[in-house]
Design an enzyme around this catalytic site. Structure first.
Site, PDB file in Angstrom:
ATOM      1  CE  LYS A 129      -4.401  -1.640   0.833  1.00 53.29           C
ATOM      2  NZ  LYS A 129      -5.174  -2.497   1.645  1.00 53.29           N
ATOM      3  CE  LYS A 211      -4.585  -8.763  -2.165  1.00 54.26           C
ATOM      4  NZ  LYS A 211      -5.050  -8.437  -0.895  1.00 54.26           N
ATOM      5  CE  LYS A 214     -12.970  -4.743  -0.092  1.00 58.21           C
ATOM      6  NZ  LYS A 214     -12.866  -4.211   1.264  1.00 58.21           N
TER       7      LYS A 214
HETATM    8  P1  TYM Z   1     -10.320  -6.692   3.408  1.00 57.18           P
HETATM    9  O1  TYM Z   1     -11.474  -5.766   3.587  1.00 57.18           O
HETATM   10  O2  TYM Z   1      -9.222  -6.278   2.532  1.00 57.18           O
HETATM   11  O3  TYM Z   1     -10.806  -8.101   2.902  1.00 57.18           O
HETATM   12  C1  TYM Z   1     -11.858  -8.793   3.542  1.00 57.18           C
HETATM   13  C2  TYM Z   1     -11.582 -10.275   3.532  1.00 57.18           C
HETATM   14  O4  TYM Z   1     -11.462 -10.750   2.186  1.00 57.18           O
HETATM   15  C3  TYM Z   1     -10.277 -11.544   2.063  1.00 57.18           C
HETATM   16  N1  TYM Z   1      -9.767 -11.390   0.699  1.00 57.18           N
HETATM   17  C4  TYM Z   1      -9.615 -12.405  -0.161  1.00 57.18           C
HETATM   18  N2  TYM Z   1      -9.829 -13.730  -0.045  1.00 57.18           N
HETATM   19  C5  TYM Z   1      -9.582 -14.505  -1.125  1.00 57.18           C
HETATM   20  N3  TYM Z   1      -9.125 -14.020  -2.311  1.00 57.18           N
HETATM   21  C6  TYM Z   1      -8.894 -12.685  -2.474  1.00 57.18           C
HETATM   22  N4  TYM Z   1      -8.452 -12.213  -3.632  1.00 57.18           N
HETATM   23  C7  TYM Z   1      -9.133 -11.816  -1.368  1.00 57.18           C
HETATM   24  N5  TYM Z   1      -9.005 -10.483  -1.180  1.00 57.18           N
HETATM   25  C8  TYM Z   1      -9.395 -10.236   0.088  1.00 57.18           C
HETATM   26  C9  TYM Z   1      -9.331 -10.956   3.100  1.00 57.18           C
HETATM   27  O5  TYM Z   1      -8.343 -11.878   3.463  1.00 57.18           O
HETATM   28  C10 TYM Z   1     -10.280 -10.642   4.236  1.00 57.18           C
HETATM   29  O6  TYM Z   1     -10.497 -11.797   5.037  1.00 57.18           O
HETATM   30  N6  TYM Z   1      -7.504  -6.256   7.487  1.00 57.18           N
HETATM   31  C11 TYM Z   1      -8.714  -6.860   6.976  1.00 57.18           C
HETATM   32  C12 TYM Z   1      -9.963  -6.372   7.686  1.00 57.18           C
HETATM   33  C13 TYM Z   1      -9.921  -6.532   9.169  1.00 57.18           C
HETATM   34  C14 TYM Z   1     -10.048  -7.750   9.870  1.00 57.18           C
HETATM   35  C15 TYM Z   1      -9.974  -7.404  11.254  1.00 57.18           C
HETATM   36  C16 TYM Z   1     -10.222  -9.072   9.465  1.00 57.18           C
HETATM   37  C17 TYM Z   1      -9.764  -5.545  10.078  1.00 57.18           C
HETATM   38  N7  TYM Z   1      -9.794  -6.065  11.344  1.00 57.18           N
HETATM   39  C18 TYM Z   1     -10.048  -8.366  12.240  1.00 57.18           C
HETATM   40  C19 TYM Z   1     -10.307 -10.044  10.467  1.00 57.18           C
HETATM   41  C20 TYM Z   1     -10.221  -9.682  11.832  1.00 57.18           C
HETATM   42  C21 TYM Z   1      -8.834  -6.499   5.513  1.00 57.18           C
HETATM   43  O7  TYM Z   1      -8.168  -5.659   5.017  1.00 57.18           O
HETATM   44  O8  TYM Z   1      -9.790  -7.125   4.862  1.00 57.18           O
END
Ligand code: TYM
Length: 344
Positions: A129, A211, A214
């Site tokens: 990032k 991967k 978003k």
């Molecule tokens: P975020 O919002 O980027 O993504 C949400 C969830 O989606 C999963 N993910 C994927 N899984 C499979 N293939 C992909 N291409 C892919 N892209 C994203 C992510 O692994 C995630 O599970 N830091 C976290 C949010 C967060 C969080 C937490 C999660 C904040 N606090 C506490 C668990 C527990 C995040 O950026 O997710």
């Protein structure tokens, strides 16, 4: 009869006692894609019946990279609605918005005093990032994993369903909890990741080396609410290889293997069965079938979201109820953490 009722009562209580404490969240940064769904949300829906689940819209995480203040509330509402449309039931779990429970910020501050800055600088997501937002590398972006650790540790979560890309943050959470417990006395539960065996990382359709993400709202990513024509167009132009076989080979046939994973997750068929079903057929046939499957599988989620959107009062009131429930647990953990650190 009385004995039977007693046994049933015992079983219900016991099952509840044995259920695992789960926490997870997604950032409200725009429509979520099928990678987010497969990597996390889908799993949440599957486990909410048996486990003691807390699912959060992590809005404080969404402001660590450039965003529009004007659209943040809309994004929060959209994601909260998406959770329900995908099948999250607020009667079965705790469902709330992170910023409504201030203890997340307080615990993040306390934990931050125990984490070496080098550990944060080593995080892959921070490095990626930082490269993407060269002119805006904030302390918030660096401290992001501390807030994530606070989210999880506040609720004594034993397991955290996430995609593979968040595994490193979970490891940092575990190290942080262990370090804190050994310095200040037993305070936090050490959480385990739950990473799906299939679809731990869904790859970009246009570049299967990367991967699905978003920020890639072009051809590579399919939103959970993508319209059917666009799903068909994106699937038909998905990058594959010059071979002809529809065969899973994550090393040499990344594009086709990614499509096989997506097909398998949504059809609930094994990859082997799909390979057999499409044996002798061309990539075009398989891409079309995958698109049709996706269109049909996502239709109910899209329709339910439209229904929920008509009732914002319901969504906001469920989120408020959830925040009240979450706050009670968070306050208890904070009391323990403060006292153990010598604070009041
Ligand atoms: P975020 O919002 O980027 O993504 C949400 C969830 O989606 C999963 N993910 C994927 N899984 C499979 N293939 C992909 N291409 C892919 N892209 C994203 C992510 O692994 C995630 O599970 N830091 C976290 C949010 C967060 C969080 C937490 C999660 C904040 N606090 C506490 C668990 C527990 C995040 O950026 O997710």
């Amino acid at each position: 009869m009385e004995n039977c009722i007693l046994i049933c009562y015992y079983l219900v209580i016991n099952t509840k006692l044995e259920s695992m404490k789960i926490f997870s969240g997604i950032r409200p940064t725009g429509d979520i894609h099928i990678g987010n769904y497969i990597g996390s949300l889908k799993r949440w829906v599957e486990i909410q019946d048996e486990e003691d689940c807390i699912f959060c819209v992590v809005d404080w995480h969404a402001i660590t990279t450039p965003y529009e203040a004007k659209t943040l509330q809309k994004n929060i509402f959209d994601l909260a609605t998406t959770y329900l449309a995908a099948g999250i039931d607020p009667n079965k779990c705790t469902y709330f918005v992170q910023s409504q429970v201030k203890e997340h910020a307080e615990l993040a501050w306390l934990l931050g005093t125990t984490i070496p800055v080098g550990e944060l600088q080593r995080m892959t997501q921070f490095k990626d990032k930082s490269l993407k937002h060269k002119d805006n590398i904030t302390a918030g972006l660096l401290n992001y994993p501390i807030l994530m650790a606070a989210d999880i540790l506040l609720y004594n979560a034993e397991a955290v369903p996430i995609g593979k890309d968040q595994k490193q943050h979970l490891e940092l959470t575990r190290d942080t909890a262990e370090r804190f417990n050994s310095k200040y006395g037993n305070t936090f539960v050490i959480p385990e990741p739950i990473i799906p065996e299939q679809g731990a990382t869904i790859m970009s359709l246009s570049d299967p080396e990367k991967k699905m993400s978003k920020s890639d709202n072009g051809k590579g990513s399919i939103s959970l609410f993508e319209d059917p024509d666009s799903i068909m167009t994106k699937l038909m132009s998905a990058t594959t290889d010059s071979d002809k076989d529809i065969r899973f080979d994550a090393e040499n046939k990344k594009g086709i293997s990614n499509l096989l994973t997506i097909y398998s997750v949504f059809s609930k068929k094994s990859v082997k069965d799909i390979e057999n079903e499409f044996s002798g057929k061309g990539y075009g046939d398989f891409k079309k079938a995958t698109a049709e499957l996706l269109i049909e599988s996502l239709r109910p989620i899209r329709e339910k979201k439209k229904e929920y959107e008509k009732n914002p009062d319901y969504i906001w009131s469920e989120l408020e109820k959830g925040a009240n429930k979450a706050r009670k647990i968070a306050e208890e953990t904070m009391k323990k953490a403060r006292v153990n650190m010598g604070l009041k």
